[in-house]
Design a protein around this motif. Structure first.
Motif, PDB file in Angstrom:
ATOM      1  N   THR A  32       0.819  -1.216   0.000  1.00  0.00           N
ATOM      2  CA  THR A  32       0.000   0.000   0.000  1.00  0.00           C
ATOM      3  C   THR A  32       0.852   1.266   0.000  1.00  0.00           C
ATOM      4  N   VAL A  33       1.853   1.298   0.864  1.00  0.00           N
ATOM      5  CA  VAL A  33       2.704   2.484   0.951  1.00  0.00           C
ATOM      6  C   VAL A  33       3.460   2.694  -0.350  1.00  0.00           C
ATOM      7  N   LEU A  34       3.946   1.629  -0.957  1.00  0.00           N
ATOM      8  CA  LEU A  34       4.678   1.780  -2.226  1.00  0.00           C
ATOM      9  C   LEU A  34       3.765   2.197  -3.363  1.00  0.00           C
ATOM     10  N   VAL A  35       2.558   1.652  -3.416  1.00  0.00           N
ATOM     11  CA  VAL A  35       1.605   2.072  -4.456  1.00  0.00           C
ATOM     12  C   VAL A  35       1.386   3.582  -4.339  1.00  0.00           C
ATOM     13  N   GLN A  36       1.083   4.024  -3.143  1.00  0.00           N
ATOM     14  CA  GLN A  36       0.810   5.443  -2.927  1.00  0.00           C
ATOM     15  C   GLN A  36       2.051   6.294  -3.200  1.00  0.00           C
ATOM     16  N   SER A  37       3.200   5.851  -2.741  1.00  0.00           N
ATOM     17  CA  SER A  37       4.436   6.619  -2.925  1.00  0.00           C
ATOM     18  C   SER A  37       4.797   6.782  -4.393  1.00  0.00           C
ATOM     19  N   VAL A  38       4.730   5.693  -5.131  1.00  0.00           N
ATOM     20  CA  VAL A  38       5.075   5.744  -6.556  1.00  0.00           C
ATOM     21  C   VAL A  38       4.093   6.640  -7.301  1.00  0.00           C
ATOM     22  N   MET A  39       2.818   6.492  -6.996  1.00  0.00           N
ATOM     23  CA  MET A  39       1.827   7.330  -7.663  1.00  0.00           C
ATOM     24  C   MET A  39       2.031   8.807  -7.323  1.00  0.00           C
ATOM     25  N   ALA A  40       2.263   9.100  -6.055  1.00  0.00           N
ATOM     26  CA  ALA A  40       2.423  10.494  -5.631  1.00  0.00           C
ATOM     27  C   ALA A  40       3.642  11.139  -6.276  1.00  0.00           C
ATOM     28  N   ILE A  41       4.768  10.454  -6.266  1.00  0.00           N
ATOM     29  CA  ILE A  41       5.991  11.052  -6.811  1.00  0.00           C
ATOM     30  C   ILE A  41       5.885  11.200  -8.324  1.00  0.00           C
ATOM     31  N   ALA A  42       5.273  10.231  -8.999  1.00  0.00           N
ATOM     32  CA  ALA A  42       5.120  10.329 -10.454  1.00  0.00           C
ATOM     33  C   ALA A  42       4.183  11.468 -10.829  1.00  0.00           C
ATOM     34  N   ILE A  43       3.080  11.585 -10.120  1.00  0.00           N
ATOM     35  CA  ILE A  43       2.120  12.654 -10.408  1.00  0.00           C
ATOM     36  C   ILE A  43       2.723  14.020 -10.079  1.00  0.00           C
ATOM     37  N   ALA A  44       3.396  14.121  -8.938  1.00  0.00           N
ATOM     38  CA  ALA A  44       4.010  15.399  -8.562  1.00  0.00           C
ATOM     39  C   ALA A  44       5.068  15.818  -9.581  1.00  0.00           C
ATOM     40  N   ASN A  45       5.899  14.866 -10.008  1.00  0.00           N
ATOM     41  CA  ASN A  45       6.913  15.189 -11.019  1.00  0.00           C
ATOM     42  C   ASN A  45       6.267  15.625 -12.331  1.00  0.00           C
ATOM     43  N   SER A  46       5.235  14.924 -12.734  1.00  0.00           N
ATOM     44  CA  SER A  46       4.543  15.248 -13.978  1.00  0.00           C
ATOM     45  C   SER A  46       3.917  16.642 -13.922  1.00  0.00           C
TER      46      SER A  46
END
Length: 159
Positions: free
Chosen positions: A22-36
């Protein structure tokens, strides 16, 4: 008595593995979206400034965490950190329509800290609260697999 202890330990392991996913799903999504969002709004030329700001913000943040991590139980600290980070993300999300640079910098910085603090400090600290060294060595491959699954799922959901 031994089977109850084993069952309890298996339940704990399952919960910690699901937390890793769960933490990795959220972390990867958050960092990818923030970078984008950051790159689409401010451009890649602003990334060096963002990374310098992350470094400048890191020092006080890690000093504060190092003071708290030894005094507060890991589950409580994990919950508190998630609540604070969630609050920051909600505020930044609500501020996105303002379309000003500090919001995009803030989003990138918060998503980086969420990734780093949860995955590199809080989650390992949580594991050491629940497992001794021998148990951790036994479960480490499963924890790594759970984190990889979370990263894959998060990356797949971003698209």
């Amino acid at each position: 008595m031994l089977s109850a202890s084993k069952s309890s330990q298996d339940g704990r392991l399952t919960q910690l593995l699901l937390l890793a996913v769960t933490v990795l799903v959220q972390s990867v999504m958050a960092i990818a979206i923030a970078n984008s969002i950051f790159v689409s709004q401010l451009g890649a030329r602003q990334l060096p400034i963002a990374f310098m700001l992350i470094g400048l913000c890191s020092m006080p943040a890690y000093i504060a965490i190092s003071q708290v991590v030894q005094r507060v139980r890991s589950p409580q600290l994990f919950r508190a950190a998630l609540a604070v980070l969630l609050g920051l993300v909600v505020v930044l999300r609500l501020a996105l329509p303002l379309d000003i640079a500090p919001v995009y910098y803030g989003l990138l910085i918060v998503s980086f800290f969420q990734w780093d603090i949860c995955n590199n400090i809080l989650y390992p600290s949580l594991l050491t609260d629940y497992f001794n060294t021998l148990e951790y060595k036994q479960y480490a491959p499963y924890i790594g697999i759970a984190q990889a699954v979370g990263a894959l799922l998060g990356g797949g959901l971003v698209g």
